[in-house]
Design a protein around this motif. Structure first.
Motif, PDB file in Angstrom:
ATOM      1  N   UNK A 144      92.915  39.415  39.321  1.00 13.93           N
ATOM      2  CA  UNK A 144      93.788  40.585  39.428  1.00 13.93           C
ATOM      3  C   UNK A 144      92.935  41.776  39.842  1.00 13.93           C
ATOM      4  N   UNK A 145      93.573  42.922  40.004  1.00 17.83           N
ATOM      5  CA  UNK A 145      92.849  44.133  40.378  1.00 17.83           C
ATOM      6  C   UNK A 145      92.024  44.678  39.217  1.00 17.83           C
ATOM      7  N   UNK A 146      92.372  44.317  37.979  1.00 15.19           N
ATOM      8  CA  UNK A 146      91.662  44.837  36.811  1.00 15.19           C
ATOM      9  C   UNK A 146      90.549  43.922  36.354  1.00 15.19           C
ATOM     10  N   UNK A 147      90.087  44.162  35.123  1.00 11.48           N
ATOM     11  CA  UNK A 147      89.070  43.324  34.489  1.00 11.48           C
ATOM     12  C   UNK A 147      89.753  42.060  33.985  1.00 11.48           C
ATOM     13  N   UNK A 148      89.208  40.899  34.319  1.00 11.74           N
ATOM     14  CA  UNK A 148      89.885  39.658  33.987  1.00 11.74           C
ATOM     15  C   UNK A 148      89.178  38.777  32.965  1.00 11.74           C
ATOM     16  N   UNK A 165      84.415  35.604  30.008  1.00  7.65           N
ATOM     17  CA  UNK A 165      84.639  34.262  30.564  1.00  7.65           C
ATOM     18  C   UNK A 165      85.802  34.319  31.540  1.00  7.65           C
ATOM     19  N   UNK A 166      85.552  33.868  32.749  1.00  9.62           N
ATOM     20  CA  UNK A 166      86.581  33.818  33.791  1.00  9.62           C
ATOM     21  C   UNK A 166      86.996  32.378  34.072  1.00  9.62           C
ATOM     22  N   UNK A 183      80.089  27.920  32.903  1.00  8.31           N
ATOM     23  CA  UNK A 183      80.913  28.984  32.334  1.00  8.31           C
ATOM     24  C   UNK A 183      80.613  30.216  33.165  1.00  8.31           C
ATOM     25  N   UNK A 184      81.600  30.689  33.917  1.00  5.22           N
ATOM     26  CA  UNK A 184      81.312  31.789  34.833  1.00  5.22           C
ATOM     27  C   UNK A 184      82.134  33.021  34.498  1.00  5.22           C
ATOM     28  N   UNK A 185      81.562  34.164  34.871  1.00  6.49           N
ATOM     29  CA  UNK A 185      82.252  35.430  34.673  1.00  6.49           C
ATOM     30  C   UNK A 185      83.044  35.787  35.925  1.00  6.49           C
ATOM     31  N   UNK A 186      83.646  36.934  35.910  1.00  3.59           N
ATOM     32  CA  UNK A 186      84.512  37.362  37.007  1.00  3.59           C
ATOM     33  C   UNK A 186      83.775  37.505  38.337  1.00  3.59           C
ATOM     34  N   UNK A 187      82.472  37.708  38.284  1.00  8.60           N
ATOM     35  CA  UNK A 187      81.672  37.853  39.501  1.00  8.60           C
ATOM     36  C   UNK A 187      81.116  36.520  39.999  1.00  8.60           C
ATOM     37  N   UNK A 244      79.122  34.574  38.330  1.00  5.23           N
ATOM     38  CA  UNK A 244      77.801  34.367  37.728  1.00  5.23           C
ATOM     39  C   UNK A 244      77.956  33.685  36.370  1.00  5.23           C
ATOM     40  N   UNK A 245      76.918  33.007  35.880  1.00  3.10           N
ATOM     41  CA  UNK A 245      76.991  32.440  34.527  1.00  3.10           C
ATOM     42  C   UNK A 245      77.263  33.545  33.495  1.00  3.10           C
ATOM     43  N   UNK A 246      78.057  33.213  32.469  1.00  2.53           N
ATOM     44  CA  UNK A 246      78.338  34.191  31.425  1.00  2.53           C
ATOM     45  C   UNK A 246      77.040  34.549  30.705  1.00  2.53           C
ATOM     46  N   UNK A 247      77.043  35.686  30.020  1.00  2.00           N
ATOM     47  CA  UNK A 247      75.878  36.102  29.247  1.00  2.00           C
ATOM     48  C   UNK A 247      75.480  34.996  28.270  1.00  2.00           C
ATOM     49  N   UNK A 248      74.201  34.782  28.117  1.00  2.29           N
ATOM     50  CA  UNK A 248      73.604  33.813  27.192  1.00  2.29           C
ATOM     51  C   UNK A 248      73.874  32.356  27.561  1.00  2.29           C
ATOM     52  N   UNK A 249      74.341  32.092  28.791  1.00  2.00           N
ATOM     53  CA  UNK A 249      74.609  30.708  29.186  1.00  2.00           C
ATOM     54  C   UNK A 249      73.355  29.846  29.109  1.00  2.00           C
ATOM     55  N   UNK A 250      72.206  30.425  29.438  1.00  2.00           N
ATOM     56  CA  UNK A 250      70.957  29.645  29.408  1.00  2.00           C
ATOM     57  C   UNK A 250      70.494  29.343  27.985  1.00  2.00           C
TER      58      UNK A 250
END
Length: 169
Positions: free
Chosen positions: A111-115, A60-61, A145-149, A151-157
């Motif tokens: 950030x430059x890393x995984x967020x 989750x971002x 609910x969006x991820x770092x890219x 896109x919707x987070x996994x299982x959002x649908x």
């Protein structure tokens, strides 16, 4: 012959039990977004505080949502939103109250890393004020609910949403 039959029965039993659904591997857990507590009762003119809880989220971002209510029964006090403990990294938060809804947006700083954040926790707390006797549902709308890219987070649908209710007496 009895030994071979006994050994065959033991081997078949072991295979059946080891391949059954009751394995020790964790099951996929459902993504859940809840208003907690699900229901509160207050006197006219009193505030009620609710939390928005996320469960089983991956990467989750950010969250954006509206919480809609009956404006003839409920209003928003000044500064109705408090950020929750789920946001363990640097984040940006904003909320806007309209006459019949609360708009909330909270997101991590890139950030430059995984967020992205994983797991369970309180995304934010919010207050509403009961202004007239009756009931008002507190309903999620326009949820993202969006991820770092982006896109919707996994299982959002397949998310399970648990709305809330305020009873004013």
């Amino acid at each position: 012959m009895k030994k071979i039959l006994l050994i065959t029965c033991v081997v078949v039993s072991i295979l059946v039990f080891s391949c059954s659904k009751s394995s020790t591997e964790p099951e996929d857990k459902e993504l859940i977004l809840s208003i907690i507590p699900s229901e509160q009762t207050v006197n006219t003119g009193s505030d009620a505080t609710y939390s928005v809880k996320i469960e089983n989220v991956s990467d989750l971002f950010a969250i954006t949502c509206e919480i809609v209510f009956d404006s003839t029964k409920v209003t928003l006090p000044d500064n109705p939103v408090t950020d929750g403990n789920f946001w363990t990294a640097d984040f940006i938060s904003t909320s806007i109250g309209d006459s019949d809804r609360l708009n909330v947006c909270i997101g991590l700083e890139q950030t430059a890393g995984e967020d992205g954040l994983d797991g369970d926790g309180i995304l934010f707390d919010f207050k509403v004020t009961g202004i007239q006797a009756g009931e008002s549902d507190l309903i999620f709308q326009n949820l993202n609910l969006i991820d770092e890219d982006g896109e919707p987070v996994d299982d959002f649908n397949e998310i399970e949403i648990k709305n809330g209710k305020l009873i004013i007496q």
